[in-house]
Design an enzyme around this catalytic site. Sequence first.
Site, PDB file in Angstrom:
ATOM      1  N   SER A 167       0.836  -1.207   0.000  1.00 31.48           N
ATOM      2  CA  SER A 167       0.000   0.000   0.000  1.00 31.48           C
ATOM      3  C   SER A 167       0.870   1.256   0.000  1.00 31.48           C
ATOM      4  O   SER A 167       1.983   1.246   0.521  1.00 31.48           O
ATOM      5  CB  SER A 167      -0.871  -0.017   1.254  1.00 31.48           C
ATOM      6  OG  SER A 167      -1.442   1.240   1.483  1.00 31.48           O
ATOM      7  N   TYR A 190      -3.165   5.166  -3.818  1.00 33.71           N
ATOM      8  CA  TYR A 190      -4.357   6.002  -3.680  1.00 33.71           C
ATOM      9  C   TYR A 190      -3.901   7.391  -4.076  1.00 33.71           C
ATOM     10  O   TYR A 190      -3.078   7.985  -3.373  1.00 33.71           O
ATOM     11  CB  TYR A 190      -4.792   6.133  -2.215  1.00 33.71           C
ATOM     12  CG  TYR A 190      -5.422   4.966  -1.536  1.00 33.71           C
ATOM     13  CD1 TYR A 190      -6.579   4.362  -2.009  1.00 33.71           C
ATOM     14  CD2 TYR A 190      -4.886   4.516  -0.333  1.00 33.71           C
ATOM     15  CE1 TYR A 190      -7.167   3.323  -1.312  1.00 33.71           C
ATOM     16  CE2 TYR A 190      -5.477   3.468   0.366  1.00 33.71           C
ATOM     17  CZ  TYR A 190      -6.607   2.885  -0.133  1.00 33.71           C
ATOM     18  OH  TYR A 190      -7.192   1.872   0.556  1.00 33.71           O
ATOM     19  N   THR A 216      -5.941   1.988  -6.975  1.00 26.97           N
ATOM     20  CA  THR A 216      -7.193   1.643  -6.291  1.00 26.97           C
ATOM     21  C   THR A 216      -8.260   2.679  -6.629  1.00 26.97           C
ATOM     22  O   THR A 216      -8.041   3.876  -6.451  1.00 26.97           O
ATOM     23  CB  THR A 216      -6.969   1.562  -4.769  1.00 26.97           C
ATOM     24  OG1 THR A 216      -6.038   0.505  -4.515  1.00 26.97           O
ATOM     25  CG2 THR A 216      -8.257   1.271  -4.025  1.00 26.97           C
ATOM     26  N   LYS A 292      -7.575  -1.720  -9.341  1.00 23.89           N
ATOM     27  CA  LYS A 292      -8.138  -2.490  -8.228  1.00 23.89           C
ATOM     28  C   LYS A 292      -9.452  -1.858  -7.778  1.00 23.89           C
ATOM     29  O   LYS A 292      -9.491  -0.652  -7.490  1.00 23.89           O
ATOM     30  CB  LYS A 292      -7.147  -2.500  -7.051  1.00 23.89           C
ATOM     31  CG  LYS A 292      -7.665  -3.154  -5.777  1.00 23.89           C
ATOM     32  CD  LYS A 292      -6.543  -3.240  -4.741  1.00 23.89           C
ATOM     33  CE  LYS A 292      -6.976  -3.937  -3.465  1.00 23.89           C
ATOM     34  NZ  LYS A 292      -7.714  -3.083  -2.551  1.00 23.89           N
ATOM     35  N   SER A 314     -12.668  -6.219  -6.749  1.00 20.15           N
ATOM     36  CA  SER A 314     -12.566  -5.975  -5.302  1.00 20.15           C
ATOM     37  C   SER A 314     -13.619  -4.980  -4.866  1.00 20.15           C
ATOM     38  O   SER A 314     -13.954  -4.047  -5.602  1.00 20.15           O
ATOM     39  CB  SER A 314     -11.169  -5.410  -4.977  1.00 20.15           C
ATOM     40  OG  SER A 314     -11.086  -5.029  -3.615  1.00 20.15           O
ATOM     41  N   HIS A 316     -12.951  -3.824  -1.736  1.00 22.08           N
ATOM     42  CA  HIS A 316     -12.149  -3.342  -0.613  1.00 22.08           C
ATOM     43  C   HIS A 316     -12.437  -4.148   0.668  1.00 22.08           C
ATOM     44  O   HIS A 316     -12.445  -3.611   1.773  1.00 22.08           O
ATOM     45  CB  HIS A 316     -12.432  -1.859  -0.373  1.00 22.08           C
ATOM     46  CG  HIS A 316     -11.198  -1.055  -0.098  1.00 22.08           C
ATOM     47  ND1 HIS A 316     -10.541  -0.335  -1.061  1.00 22.08           N
ATOM     48  CD2 HIS A 316     -10.476  -0.861   1.044  1.00 22.08           C
ATOM     49  CE1 HIS A 316      -9.490   0.275  -0.527  1.00 22.08           C
ATOM     50  NE2 HIS A 316      -9.430  -0.038   0.751  1.00 22.08           N
ATOM     51  N   ARG A 319     -15.248  -2.711   2.679  1.00 19.86           N
ATOM     52  CA  ARG A 319     -14.962  -1.471   3.413  1.00 19.86           C
ATOM     53  C   ARG A 319     -15.293  -0.233   2.596  1.00 19.86           C
ATOM     54  O   ARG A 319     -15.061   0.882   3.039  1.00 19.86           O
ATOM     55  CB  ARG A 319     -13.470  -1.414   3.771  1.00 19.86           C
ATOM     56  CG  ARG A 319     -12.999  -2.552   4.607  1.00 19.86           C
ATOM     57  CD  ARG A 319     -11.490  -2.743   4.501  1.00 19.86           C
ATOM     58  NE  ARG A 319     -10.707  -1.758   5.212  1.00 19.86           N
ATOM     59  CZ  ARG A 319     -10.444  -1.785   6.505  1.00 19.86           C
ATOM     60  NH1 ARG A 319     -10.932  -2.771   7.243  1.00 19.86           N
ATOM     61  NH2 ARG A 319      -9.694  -0.871   7.078  1.00 19.86           N
ATOM     62  N   GLY A 349     -13.016 -11.289   1.159  1.00 16.60           N
ATOM     63  CA  GLY A 349     -13.729 -12.357   1.847  1.00 16.60           C
ATOM     64  C   GLY A 349     -13.122 -13.745   1.718  1.00 16.60           C
ATOM     65  O   GLY A 349     -13.715 -14.717   2.196  1.00 16.60           O
TER      66      GLY A 349
HETATM   67  C1  FNR Z   1      -7.292  -2.674   3.270  1.00 10.91           C
HETATM   68  N1  FNR Z   1      -7.393  -2.563   1.885  1.00 10.91           N
HETATM   69  C2  FNR Z   1      -6.619  -1.645   1.214  1.00 10.91           C
HETATM   70  N2  FNR Z   1      -6.674  -1.574  -0.133  1.00 10.91           N
HETATM   71  C3  FNR Z   1      -5.871  -0.720  -0.821  1.00 10.91           C
HETATM   72  O1  FNR Z   1      -5.945  -0.685  -2.050  1.00 10.91           O
HETATM   73  N3  FNR Z   1      -4.991   0.071  -0.126  1.00 10.91           N
HETATM   74  C4  FNR Z   1      -4.880   0.072   1.229  1.00 10.91           C
HETATM   75  O2  FNR Z   1      -4.077   0.789   1.803  1.00 10.91           O
HETATM   76  C5  FNR Z   1      -5.753  -0.795   1.934  1.00 10.91           C
HETATM   77  N4  FNR Z   1      -5.715  -0.843   3.294  1.00 10.91           N
HETATM   78  C6  FNR Z   1      -6.449  -1.788   3.975  1.00 10.91           C
HETATM   79  C7  FNR Z   1      -6.322  -1.893   5.361  1.00 10.91           C
HETATM   80  C8  FNR Z   1      -7.018  -2.880   6.030  1.00 10.91           C
HETATM   81  C9  FNR Z   1      -6.883  -2.979   7.511  1.00 10.91           C
HETATM   82  C10 FNR Z   1      -7.839  -3.779   5.328  1.00 10.91           C
HETATM   83  C11 FNR Z   1      -8.566  -4.891   6.029  1.00 10.91           C
HETATM   84  C12 FNR Z   1      -7.962  -3.671   3.965  1.00 10.91           C
HETATM   85  C13 FNR Z   1      -8.218  -3.510   1.113  1.00 10.91           C
HETATM   86  C14 FNR Z   1      -7.403  -4.740   0.745  1.00 10.91           C
HETATM   87  O3  FNR Z   1      -6.419  -4.450  -0.191  1.00 10.91           O
HETATM   88  C15 FNR Z   1      -8.283  -5.838   0.167  1.00 10.91           C
HETATM   89  O4  FNR Z   1      -9.034  -5.319  -0.905  1.00 10.91           O
HETATM   90  C16 FNR Z   1      -9.223  -6.447   1.199  1.00 10.91           C
HETATM   91  O5  FNR Z   1      -8.602  -6.531   2.447  1.00 10.91           O
HETATM   92  C17 FNR Z   1      -9.646  -7.832   0.752  1.00 10.91           C
HETATM   93  O6  FNR Z   1     -10.635  -8.331   1.582  1.00 10.91           O
HETATM   94  P1  FNR Z   1     -10.361  -9.297   2.835  1.00 10.91           P
HETATM   95  O7  FNR Z   1      -9.419 -10.383   2.377  1.00 10.91           O
HETATM   96  O8  FNR Z   1      -9.763  -8.458   3.909  1.00 10.91           O
HETATM   97  O9  FNR Z   1     -11.713  -9.772   3.165  1.00 10.91           O
END
Ligand code: FNR
Length: 419
Positions: A167, A190, A216, A292, A314, A316, A319, A349
């Site tokens: 990231s 980002y 992203t 992404k 994705s 996220h 989130r 997931g």
């Molecule tokens: C993320 N994700 C994420 N994605 C991204 O593009 N840049 C980032 O900095 C972050 N930071 C981040 C922090 C935390 C704590 C989480 C849980 C997730 C999203 C990540 O890349 C990914 O898309 C998801 O985590 C995939 O889902 P699961 O495996 O957590 O269910």
Amino acid sequence: MSGKALARRQFVKYLLGSPLIAGSLLGGLGPARLFAGSMMRDEAAIPADLAERLLAPVASPEEALDVFDFQRVAQRVLPPAHYGYLATGTDGDETLQANRKAFEKVYLRAMRMVDTSAIDTRLTLLGQELTSPIVIAPAGSQRAFHPDGELATARAARSHGHLQILSNVTTVSIEEVIEARGEPVWFQLYPTTDWSVAEKMVRRAQRAGAPVLVLTVDLNSGSNRVAMQRFIKLDDRDCSQCHDSDREDSWLDRKPMYTGTDATTSGFDTPGMTWDFLRRLRDITDMQLVVKGIVTAEDAASAVQAGADALIVSNHGGRGEASGWGTLDSLPEVVAAANGAIPVMIDSGFRRGSDIFKALAMGADAVCVGRPYLWGLAAFGQPGVERALEMLSVELAMVMGQMGTATLKDIGPASIGRH
Ligand code: FNR
């Protein structure tokens, strides 16, 4: 048991016994919730006290039987605000739940009497030879989960040969992570509303050796992280050492990729971003470009047209938006629209080898995981990440054997069905 291992076990036991952290947060991970996420589905048949014992938190990575074992430890050892950041979905967690439910709609079709004595999970992705389709998803602020943060993740990725996407809100610089990983990582961006910030960061990542830039695109207009806010309210620590409440942009001080970019937090939402941004990136970098956060056929087609080299389906990890739409359910239309022109990866997931197998059967080239390795990191640092990746890899290999698919190429539409 060595003195060190014993000390660690005692420490974890102490933490788990602490009333501050043993209490269930957000009604969260009591036995009923846990069984819902585990193999042992018939929770009504299991008395509560037995359930409590069966799901007692593990005291070492080796004791873990699935990645949810690390989730339980993470919930107990992390301060509430940090666990909230890790666990949160958006609104009422509709998308978070939809991601998991999507796997239940797909079943596996086993082909018997196939020689699967040599399971082979190798693949080539964007010209890179990989030993596993399981990829480490980018996640920011990993030192909030363990003091070694992204370095621990990089060392674990190295030991099992997994591709790591870093990231740009990392707490360790890309240069240090690449050194720990032992080979270049992919860099995720980002952008902000200030183009020059993105430009400086992209040039730095390219200089560091990252072959691929991951843009992203699913968090441009903010997200309503209700669960995280609730966890923050539970946290009564003095957080001023790391979070300077007088300065809104103080968190940038702990994000080394922003050093020298003159970034401020004001432009972090980017609602004006369009496909032109990808074309603009193409003009300034030789890195391959991955997008992404794609969930629709329309966007997959636009991304191909705008010059993307690969996509990551994705939401996220639930989130971003409260779409209530699991990524496994959005995968078919994205795969169809990409039409083999570029690789399609997926995340959100994935918790078991069988989840990964289902996505591969539906046309994904690789699967990224987020929380499973972050739970491992929070629970036990590098050994926790290693064990999380190992469990997923072993599970995937086992499912491949069971389904009569010795190589990734053997996994296809005939390997699954829909309820
Ligand atoms: C993320 N994700 C994420 N994605 C991204 O593009 N840049 C980032 O900095 C972050 N930071 C981040 C922090 C935390 C704590 C989480 C849980 C997730 C999203 C990540 O890349 C990914 O898309 C998801 O985590 C995939 O889902 P699961 O495996 O957590 O269910």
